[in-house]
Design an enzyme around this catalytic site. Structure first.
Site, PDB file in Angstrom:
ATOM      1  N   CYS A 275       0.810  -1.221   0.000  1.00  0.00           N
ATOM      2  CA  CYS A 275       0.000   0.000   0.000  1.00  0.00           C
ATOM      3  C   CYS A 275       0.849   1.279   0.000  1.00  0.00           C
ATOM      4  CB  CYS A 275      -0.986  -0.009   1.162  1.00  0.00           C
ATOM      5  SG  CYS A 275      -0.346  -0.723   2.682  1.00  0.00           S
TER       6      CYS A 275
ATOM      7  N   HIS B  47      -2.843   6.334   4.560  1.00  0.00           N
ATOM      8  CA  HIS B  47      -1.407   6.369   4.847  1.00  0.00           C
ATOM      9  C   HIS B  47      -0.844   7.723   4.408  1.00  0.00           C
ATOM     10  CE1 HIS B  47      -1.706   2.251   5.816  1.00  0.00           C
ATOM     11  NE2 HIS B  47      -1.022   1.694   4.839  1.00  0.00           N
TER      12      HIS B  47
END
Ligand SMILES: NC(=O)c1ccc[n+]([C@@H]2O[C@H](COP(=O)([O-])OP(=O)(O)OC[C@H]3O[C@@H](n4cnc5c(N)ncnc54)[C@H](OP(=O)(O)O)[C@@H]3O)[C@@H](O)[C@H]2O)c1
Length: 342
Positions: free
Chosen positions: A130, A241
């Protein structure tokens, strides 16, 4: 088009289902595949309830596309079976990411060739880590336009990046000041930050840091030997994130050219000035990579600093995987928007 989701009851699997619900090429109900543990779980798709079924070779046989989000072990067991039966398989785990014969794809950076990887051809493609994906969308544009000498990243990774058990542990810790870790994290995550993601490696890194380094080198154009460092940090954020990235370009930073290149990068939103930035809270639920705090390094003419934020469940997983499928099917533009969306 028969699509299967392996690990459908997990965080990424559920997000895939939401993404598929608004894609026009998905003209049949997806097959929801899980282990025996969650067989029978009901999930909503386009207003109807679908029931998750236990995975076996027979269920994989009739699929055109399989999206895997069930971890390394299940991917190793089932992805080759589905690909062997002709399906286009996109796996979200780390199981195949470093296999030279398996493309590791961020569609905006290194798209698969449409026509060579569609259903019936038994293609297996790996979805990157990710954090790697959002860094790659930013750094891929720079590598192509200017060349890269070095890349350094500090990732601030959301709890949902570690799956549904991690979210449950975080919730438990928020209720109970004595709860900690619970087998998911090395220490308490509530009210804390943990600079340790994945198993410890002998040289001092943790696994997540090595993944970012190895995967970026596979994805970024002309960067097979790029020096990459990463410190990966888990933070008490639900989803999204954030990454503080420092790139060293081949030549001195020309900020107006850099901004021009990033403005033209599909899948990326560039903040208007060097003090502007996005946060995980604002970006969660959206598919794009947001770049802010873009500025030249004060003491090094080739250095460029940025703050890069994206939804780990969407661009970091489900959306990137669906984009890959759409590229293989010859749908949509480089950011996957277009023909595939309803
Ligand atoms: N979360 C993220 O932001 C993110 C981002 C990028 C990549 N990934 C990767 O995506 C994968 C899934 O992550 P996640 O966050 O969705 O994890 P999760 O919430 O823990 O979900 C995992 C799912 O896989 C299922 N599963 C486990 N073993 C299985 C098996 N043998 N056969 C079929 N299903 C099985 C689980 O259900 P049952 O065990 O109950 O059947 C569960 O539904 C992982 O490989 C992860 O590294 C996650």
């Amino acid at each position: 088009m028969k699509v299967g989701i392996l690990g459908a009851s997990g965080l990424v699997g559920r997000t895939m289902l939401e993404v598929l619900a608004v894609r026009s090429w998905v003209d049949e109900d997806p097959l929801l595949l899980v282990s025996g543990r969650s067989a029978g779980t009901k999930l909503s798709f386009r207003g109807r309830e679908l029931v998750c079924v236990e995975t076996d070779a027979q269920s994989l046989a009739g699929l055109d596309v399989l999206l895997c989000s069930a971890g390394r072990e299940a991917a190793g067991q089932w992805a080759p079976v589905a690909a062997g039966a002709g399906a286009l398989v996109v796996d979200n785990s780390s199981r195949f990411r470093l296999d030279e014969g398996v493309p590791l794809v961020v569609p905006e950076v290194n798209p698969p060739a449409a026509g060579r990887c569609g259903p019936g051809k038994g293609t297996l493609i790996a979805n990157p880590n990710c954090s790697t994906i959002q860094i790659a969308v930013f750094a891929g544009a720079l590598a192509r336009a200017f060349g890269l000498r070095e890349l350094h990243a500090v990732t601030l990774q959301a709890v949902s990046g570690a799956g549904q058990n991690a979210l449950a542990q975080w919730e438990k810790e928020k209720r109970d000041p004595d709860a900690a870790g619970g087998g998911v994290f090395p220490r308490r995550i509530a009210g804390n930050v943990l600079p340790a993601i994945g198993p410890a490696l002998p040289a001092g890194d943790f696994e997540e840091e090595a993944k970012v380094r190895r995967e970026l080198r596979r994805i970024l154009p002309g960067c097979r030997d790029l020096p990459v460092t990463c410190t990966a940090v888990r933070v008490p954020v639900h989803t999204g994130h954030s990454v503080a990235v420092r790139c060293v370009l081949e030549g001195p930073v020309d900020m107006s050219r850099v901004r021009g290149v990033l403005d033209g990068q599909a899948g990326l939103v560039l903040a208007s000035d060097p003090h502007a930035y996005a946060t995980p809270l604002e970006v969660a639920g959206t598919p794009l990579v947001h770049v802010g705090r873009l500025r030249a390094g004060p003491d090094q003419p080739r250095a460029l600093l940025a703050w890069v934020v994206a939804d780990n469940l969407l661009k970091g997983a489900a959306w990137n995987a669906v984009q890959i499928v759409e590229r293989c099917l010859g749908l949509g533009g480089p950011d996957g928007n277009g023909a595939g969306a309803t």
